[in-house]
Enzyme design. Structure first.
Site, short mmCIF file in Angstrom:
data_model
loop_
_atom_site.label_atom_id
_atom_site.label_comp_id
_atom_site.label_asym_id
_atom_site.label_seq_id
_atom_site.Cartn_x
_atom_site.Cartn_y
_atom_site.Cartn_z
N ASP A 176 -5.59 5.81 4.68
CA ASP A 176 -5.03 4.72 3.87
C ASP A 176 -5.52 3.33 4.25
OD1 ASP A 176 -3.38 6.65 2.75
OD2 ASP A 176 -1.64 6.13 3.96
N GLU B 41 -3.84 -0.12 2.99
CA GLU B 41 -2.75 -0.70 2.22
C GLU B 41 -2.77 -2.21 2.44
OE1 GLU B 41 0.70 2.69 2.10
OE2 GLU B 41 0.30 1.73 4.04
N GLY C 278 3.74 7.83 11.67
CA GLY C 278 2.73 6.95 11.09
C GLY C 278 1.86 6.38 12.19
N TRP D 26 9.93 -2.49 2.04
CA TRP D 26 9.29 -2.44 3.37
C TRP D 26 8.06 -3.33 3.53
CZ3 TRP D 26 4.22 -0.91 4.31
CH2 TRP D 26 3.54 -0.35 3.20
N GLU E 111 -3.98 12.16 4.64
CA GLU E 111 -4.24 10.86 4.01
C GLU E 111 -5.07 9.97 4.93
OE1 GLU E 111 -1.22 8.31 2.40
OE2 GLU E 111 -0.14 9.97 1.46
#
Length: 308
Positions: free
Chosen positions: A128, A130, A155, A220, A126
């Site tokens: 990302d 966000e 992460g 979260w 991935e």
């Protein structure tokens, strides 16, 4: 009694000063003028939504507009929504102009990302973007992250405030991905560069599709889940237009044998003005990097040593 009243008035005054300082800090941050950088989005053609994308999920909450050239993604109590690219890509330049939901948006997540988790369910990659909503309305947070070969337990997040109000007008969010590096850009300013090195073991290496979604991240997204979504403010609408997908279409499981359109020297490393722009963003707006999180990692991921 008089002393107590004085204390109360002093506390109220201090509270007003604190609120004034916070509001002032926010307005100053949004008022900063970004540096000029290489305009990558002017190098590639733009496409309409229906030219390159399909509905991913959400049914009626995927709303095509402007004769199918643009799209709104809606989150309400019934569902979030999303779209995905018709094709799969290996390396390239991917971009969209996005306008985020206005008003109270705590718990809302708007994602613009590449993934192959539909094909590689146990070892997916991935890249990302966000965008995380906030109870202070204009204070959206930008989070970037990457995974490779299913490395979801580690992460590699970095978080930024923005130098503009992302709910007022469209802003360009772009991903450059080739064999040299991954670059995250906002309005053509690099905010993060991930260099493909021996130490960077989590470098995406398999073909991916391009997605965007809006969804409920109450557990979260805002203050670690302390500020959930309030659906009294729904629907939450994220708008997308000006899509750019410059890449070789690839098989879902194997990289294309065609020449990578962003693999030349022009795209192998950041220019001086791009490096300066990235330094401006990271010095003024980045407030979290996994490489600085000593409480989270007993041993830092190996690529963090390269950066120190």
């Amino acid at each position: 009694m008089e002393l107590s009243n004085r204390k109360q008035k002093l506390l109220e005054l201090l509270g007003m000063v604190a609120i004034s300082y916070i509001v002032s800090a926010r307005s100053v941050r949004h008022g900063l003028t970004p540096p000029m950088t290489t305009n990558l989005t002017e190098l590639f053609p733009r496409f309409g939504f229906e030219d390159k994308f399909l509905d991913f999920y959400g049914g009626k909450n995927v709303q095509k507009v402007n004769n199918g050239s643009a799209v709104n993604l809606v989150l309400d109590k019934s569902s979030g929504s999303g779209f995905s690219s018709k094709d799969t890509f290996y390396h390239g330049f991917f971009s969209a102009a996005i306008k985020l939901p206005s008003g109270f948006s705590a718990g809302v997540v708007v994602a613009f990302y590449m993934s192959n988790n539909q094909v590689f369910t146990k070892n997916h990659d991935e890249i990302d973007f966000e965008l995380l909503g906030h109870e202070k309305q204009k204070e959206w947070v930008l989070q970037t992250n990457i995974y490779a070969n299913g490395s979801v337990s580690t992460g590699r997040e970095e978080k930024f405030y923005l130098w503009f109000d992302p709910t007022e007008e469209f802003h360009q969010y772009s991903i450059l991905w080739n064999d040299h590096h991954i670059v995250f850009l906002v309005d053509n300013i690099p905010v993060r560069e991930v260099i493909h090195s021996e130490a960077m073991t989590a470098y995406p290496s398999k073909p991916m599709s391009l997605y965007s979604t809006i969804w409920d991240g109450s557990d979260w997204a805002t203050h670690g889940g302390n500020k959930p979504i309030n659906y009294n403010y729904a629907p939450f609408v994220a708008s997308f237009e000006g899509f750019e997908l410059q890449s070789s279409v690839s098989n879902q499981t194997r990289p294309s044998s065609r020449v990578d359109p962003v693999d030349g020297q022009q795209f192998a490393k950041l220019t001086q003005d791009q490096q300066s722009g990235m330094g401006w963003v990271r010095n003024k707006f980045m407030f979290y990097s996994y490489c600085n999180d000593t409480k989270r990692f007993n041993m830092m991921p190996p690529e963090c040593d390269e950066r120190s």
